[in-house]
Design an enzyme around this catalytic site. Structure first.
Site, PDB file in Angstrom:
ATOM      1  N   GLU A 217      -0.762   5.332   7.514  1.00 20.88           N
ATOM      2  CA  GLU A 217      -0.652   6.614   6.827  1.00 20.88           C
ATOM      3  C   GLU A 217      -0.636   6.353   5.325  1.00 20.88           C
ATOM      4  OE1 GLU A 217       2.879   9.843   5.905  1.00 20.88           O
ATOM      5  OE2 GLU A 217       2.794   8.971   7.913  1.00 20.88           O
ATOM      6  N   GLU A 222       2.771  13.523  -3.020  1.00 23.74           N
ATOM      7  CA  GLU A 222       3.949  13.922  -2.254  1.00 23.74           C
ATOM      8  C   GLU A 222       5.212  13.798  -3.110  1.00 23.74           C
ATOM      9  OE1 GLU A 222       5.766  13.082   2.159  1.00 23.74           O
ATOM     10  OE2 GLU A 222       5.133  11.351   0.982  1.00 23.74           O
TER      11      GLU A 222
END
Length: 371
Positions: A217, A222
């Site tokens: 991932e 973020e």
């Protein structure tokens, strides 16, 4: 449609929304690397507000098609000289140069046709309910403006009670979309005009697949709440380590990428720029995020609006001319091809969640979201 397992997305980390009261537009350029000639794909996406309109897409298309034509011509000449052996092409030419060429564009009125809508419960326990395409369109959570800007929002109209949220019987509608296509090595450029921030929010632009965590991932954009700096992170199986210090300008926040370590916080790097996330990011007109993924490393750059390199604005991105990336994980500590493969790209916004709740200060804010 992505399965629930694939989206654990940092179990301890999560609470976002691509800010819902304003439209956010995005231009996302995906470019796949080859020896001389490179394929590319472009996403003009939502949740952010699409900075790149049809005009920008046309500019990239024209310049990349010109580069592709020149690259193809050079390749034919080189193949003739080397007996047509493409495998030896890179080794034999003294003038070999990588050219990034667009292969696909996600933009315009059919933008959302290229994405799957995730409708399961939020795997990170956010206080949202992801809705399908029809519900998202009907309720104005996704749309494309007349000038080709794709937008994605969190609902800000539904009235929720404390009991609704505590029992999770009724949650705030939101959107999570993922590309139908899967990607590997490439150059991926995302132009964002505005993005979500503020108490309760946990926005993310990331990549993975249904074989999480085995295929890795990558969290490209973020953070949560009122943070002012972006955090890039990686989540993998055991054995992948972020080298620190390394070939990047950011600050390492963790070096063990194994999802089983420390509640899946992963390995991460905080961007040094306070304009890379949050209020300042939007005030400065957004910016461009670029990720280059190959066997040697996964590098991430952030450029605020006035610092975007000319080669990106001209549609001929050349990472070799850019400064050091703000974040990078190298094959020195993490053999890239062993841990990352076949990713879809994802935009989503959740509220609170495993990461956001642990850092939240005003819980009741989540029940009545202001317009």
């Amino acid at each position: 449609m992505l399965g629930e397992t694939q989206t654990r997305h940092g179990d301890r980390k999560r609470s976002s929304k691509w800010r819902r009261t304003t439209a956010y537009a995005v231009t996302f350029l995906v470019l796949e690397l080859a020896a001389l000639q490179v394929d590319a794909r472009v996403v003009d996406g939502g949740g952010f507000a699409a900075r790149g309109s049809a005009a920008l897409g046309d500019m990239y298309k024209r310049s990349w098609e010109a580069a592709k034509s020149a690259a193809s011509h050079t390749k034919r000449l080189l193949e003739n000289r080397s007996g047509g052996g493409t495998q030896s092409f890179e080794k034999r030419t003294p003038h070999n140069k990588t050219v990034w060429v667009s292969a696909k564009t996600y933009q315009g009125p059919n933008f959302f046709d290229e994405w799957d809508f995730f409708t399961s419960s939020d795997p990170t326990n956010g206080l949202v309910q992801y809705v399908d395409r029809n519900a998202a369109i009907t309720n104005g959570l996704v749309y494309v403006t007349e000038d080709g800007k794709a937008n994605m929002h969190v609902d800000n109209k539904t009235l929720l009670t404390e009991q609704d949220v505590l029992t999770r019987s009724k949650l705030r509608p939101s959107v999570r979309i993922s590309t139908k296509a899967k990607y590997n090595h490439g150059l991926y450029i995302l132009d964002v005009a505005k993005a979500p921030y503020g108490c309760s929010t946990w926005p993310a632009y990331w990549s993975t697949n249904s074989n999480w965590p085995n295929d890795g991932e990558i969290d490209i954009i973020e953070n949560v709440h009122t943070s002012s700096s972006n955090q890039v992170s990686w989540h993998t199986t055991a054995g992948c380590v972020l080298t620190s210090p390394g070939n990047y300008t950011g600050t390492a926040s963790g070096t063990i990428c194994d999802h089983a370590y420390n509640f899946n916080t992963g390995c991460g790097i905080v961007d040094p720029s306070i304009a890379s996330f949050g209020a300042t990011f939007n005030e400065k007109g957004g910016g461009v995020y670029a990720m280059k993924w190959d066997s040697n490393s996964i590098d991430v750059w952030f450029f605020y609006r006035v610092a975007v390199p000319d080669d990106i604005n001209q549609g001929l991105p050349d990472p070799s001319r850019w400064p050091l990336p703000s974040a990078s994980i190298s094959s020195v500590g993490c053999p890239i091809d062993n841990y990352f493969r076949n990713h879809v790209f994802i935009f989503d916004t959740t509220l609170c969640g495993d990461w956001g709740t642990s850092r939240a200060h005003f819980f009741f804010f989540f029940f009545f979201l202001p317009t």
